[in-house]
Design an enzyme around this catalytic site. Structure first.
Site, PDB file in Angstrom:
ATOM      1  N   HIS A  13       0.860  -1.197   0.000  1.00 52.55           N
ATOM      2  CA  HIS A  13       0.000   0.000   0.000  1.00 52.55           C
ATOM      3  C   HIS A  13       0.888   1.236   0.000  1.00 52.55           C
ATOM      4  CE1 HIS A  13      -3.587   2.363   1.941  1.00 52.55           C
ATOM      5  NE2 HIS A  13      -2.911   3.099   1.079  1.00 52.55           N
ATOM      6  N   ASN A  41      -5.563   6.945  -6.286  1.00 55.11           N
ATOM      7  CA  ASN A  41      -6.314   8.181  -5.985  1.00 55.11           C
ATOM      8  C   ASN A  41      -5.579   9.415  -6.498  1.00 55.11           C
ATOM      9  OD1 ASN A  41      -4.387   7.686  -3.929  1.00 55.11           O
ATOM     10  ND2 ASN A  41      -5.499   8.961  -2.466  1.00 55.11           N
ATOM     11  N   HIS A 136     -10.445   1.051   2.260  1.00 60.73           N
ATOM     12  CA  HIS A 136     -10.212   2.071   3.288  1.00 60.73           C
ATOM     13  C   HIS A 136     -11.384   1.939   4.250  1.00 60.73           C
ATOM     14  CE1 HIS A 136      -8.756   6.107   4.755  1.00 60.73           C
ATOM     15  NE2 HIS A 136      -9.914   5.970   5.369  1.00 60.73           N
ATOM     16  N   HIS A 174      -4.438  -0.490   6.241  1.00 60.50           N
ATOM     17  CA  HIS A 174      -3.974   0.368   7.341  1.00 60.50           C
ATOM     18  C   HIS A 174      -4.880   0.273   8.567  1.00 60.50           C
ATOM     19  CE1 HIS A 174      -6.957   2.916   5.455  1.00 60.50           C
ATOM     20  NE2 HIS A 174      -6.139   3.406   4.539  1.00 60.50           N
ATOM     21  N   ASP A 247       1.351   2.758   3.499  1.00 56.44           N
ATOM     22  CA  ASP A 247       0.482   3.912   3.250  1.00 56.44           C
ATOM     23  C   ASP A 247       1.313   5.192   3.193  1.00 56.44           C
ATOM     24  OD1 ASP A 247      -1.853   5.308   2.707  1.00 56.44           O
ATOM     25  OD2 ASP A 247      -2.441   5.504   4.804  1.00 56.44           O
ATOM     26  N   HIS A 251       3.113  14.644   0.972  1.00 57.41           N
ATOM     27  CA  HIS A 251       2.535  15.987   0.909  1.00 57.41           C
ATOM     28  C   HIS A 251       3.663  16.972   1.169  1.00 57.41           C
ATOM     29  CE1 HIS A 251      -1.708  14.753   0.883  1.00 57.41           C
ATOM     30  NE2 HIS A 251      -1.426  13.900   1.851  1.00 57.41           N
ATOM     31  N   ALA A 263      -3.652  14.926   5.383  1.00 56.22           N
ATOM     32  CA  ALA A 263      -3.424  13.673   6.110  1.00 56.22           C
ATOM     33  C   ALA A 263      -2.440  12.803   5.345  1.00 56.22           C
ATOM     34  CB  ALA A 263      -4.742  12.934   6.289  1.00 56.22           C
TER      35      ALA A 263
END
Length: 344
Positions: A13, A41, A136, A174, A247, A251, A263
């Site tokens: 992931h 995404n 998710h 996750h 995960d 950012h 997040a």
């Protein structure tokens, strides 16, 4: 134990983003892992096998020379996904799964599924073709407390789903709670879970006590210490239902240090060392190879890697930041802190 050699691990992931971001994210992940499940995404999301294969080529263009990194692709499940797309996934050499984000649950999830009952025709095909559904696992109703959203998802969405489709291959991604860990333990072998390094090493006190620390903010959010303890127990238990999924979510610094910060924890540059630290802290380092290198590949029906990596026990200072995008910085998980393990 001062060193450990493992089969090359995989990340089941990871978020690489697209465009300029790939220059940073792909080499960081490729230096750690042989394969990675690359999340869909993007803006716009990766919704078809053709789009996934095009995205894979964009990723491969940034793999360092001499590195055999193999991106494994995922489709983004929407209200409009065609059942026929499942057959195309099954026939594809490089696309392995489909990802369901409840609409609005996390970064770039507004195209997600609005009501899982609307897509039962597609899920029927997933069960028939044994294509993994990656979840998710949080509900997104405004009235549900953010710390309760995972448990509510288990009760309201996943339990009914598995009653309807008992042979469906599911990865609950996750996981962050004892509830999720126990739920997975109670299911058949077709239900598994990934666990991130931050949910093994930290809890909500790390994020909130002594000032808010935005680099611990991810979704699902860090929970209380009792949940962290349970996650460590199942991750280090040798149970093949639990395997590595960072995960890792990039950012830029200005998007994290913000009145409304994004997040995600960027763990890719030191991921396997972070996991080694977590396993070592509970005296279970010998269980790391199964979690990192065996169980995910087995669940996906892929061969285990044959190359190896070695970790040595020595101080490893995590950099304060890395260059990212145009003249920006990205702050990694545990920046400026010293890990006890180093990949050589």
């Amino acid at each position: 134990m001062n060193s450990i050699t493992l089969l090359q691990p995989d990340d089941w992931h990871a978020h690489l983003r697209d465009g300029l971001a790939l220059k940073r994210t792909v080499p960081d992940l490729a230096k750690q892992f042989a394969r990675a499940i690359c999340m869909p995404n993007l803006v716009p999301p990766v919704k078809t096998v053709e789009e996934a294969l095009a995205y894979r080529e964009r990723i491969l263009a940034h793999v360092p020379e001499g590195n055999n990194f193999d991106p494994r692709m995922v489709l983004y499940f929407t209200d409009h996904t065609s059942p026929d797309e499942v057959r195309k996934i099954k026939e594809s050499e490089h696309v392995n799964a489909i990802k369901l984000y409840p609409a609005g649950a996390t970064t770039n999830s507004n195209n997600g599924v609005s009501d899982i009952r609307k897509v039962y025709a597609v899920i029927e095909q997933l069960e028939e073709h044994q294509v993994p559904l990656l979840l998710h696992g949080e509900v997104t109703h405004n009235h549900v407390d953010i710390f309760d959203r995972e448990k509510r998802f288990l009760d309201e969405v996943l339990s009914p789903l598995l009653k309807q489709f008992p042979k469906l291959k599911v990865v609950l991604e996750h996981i962050t709670t004892s509830d999720a860990a126990h739920f997975v333990l109670e299911q058949d072998r077709n239900v598994a879970a990934t666990i991130t390094p931050q949910h093994l090493l930290f809890n909500r006190n790390d994020m909130l006590v002594g000032g808010i620390k935005p680099y611990f903010y991810c979704l699902p959010i860090l929970k209380r210490q009792t949940h962290q303890t349970t996650l460590l127990e199942v991750a280090t238990s040798g149970n093949p239902k639990f395997f590595l999924g960072t995960d890792s979510a990039p950012h830029a610094q200005n998007a994290k240090e913000n009145a409304c910060g994004c997040a995600g924890c960027y763990s890719a540059p030191n991921a396997i060392e972070l996991y080694a630290q977590a396993f070592d802290q509970v005296g279970k380092l010998e269980r790391l190879e199964g979690f990192a290198s065996h169980f995910g590949a087995d669940f996906y029906g892929l061969p285990r890697n044959t190359s190896t990596i070695t970790l040595v026990k020595e101080d490893n200072l995590v950099p304060e930041s890395f260059d990212y995008l145009d003249n920006q910085k990205i702050i990694p998980l545990h920046a400026g802190k010293t890990l006890q393990w180093r990949k050589v």
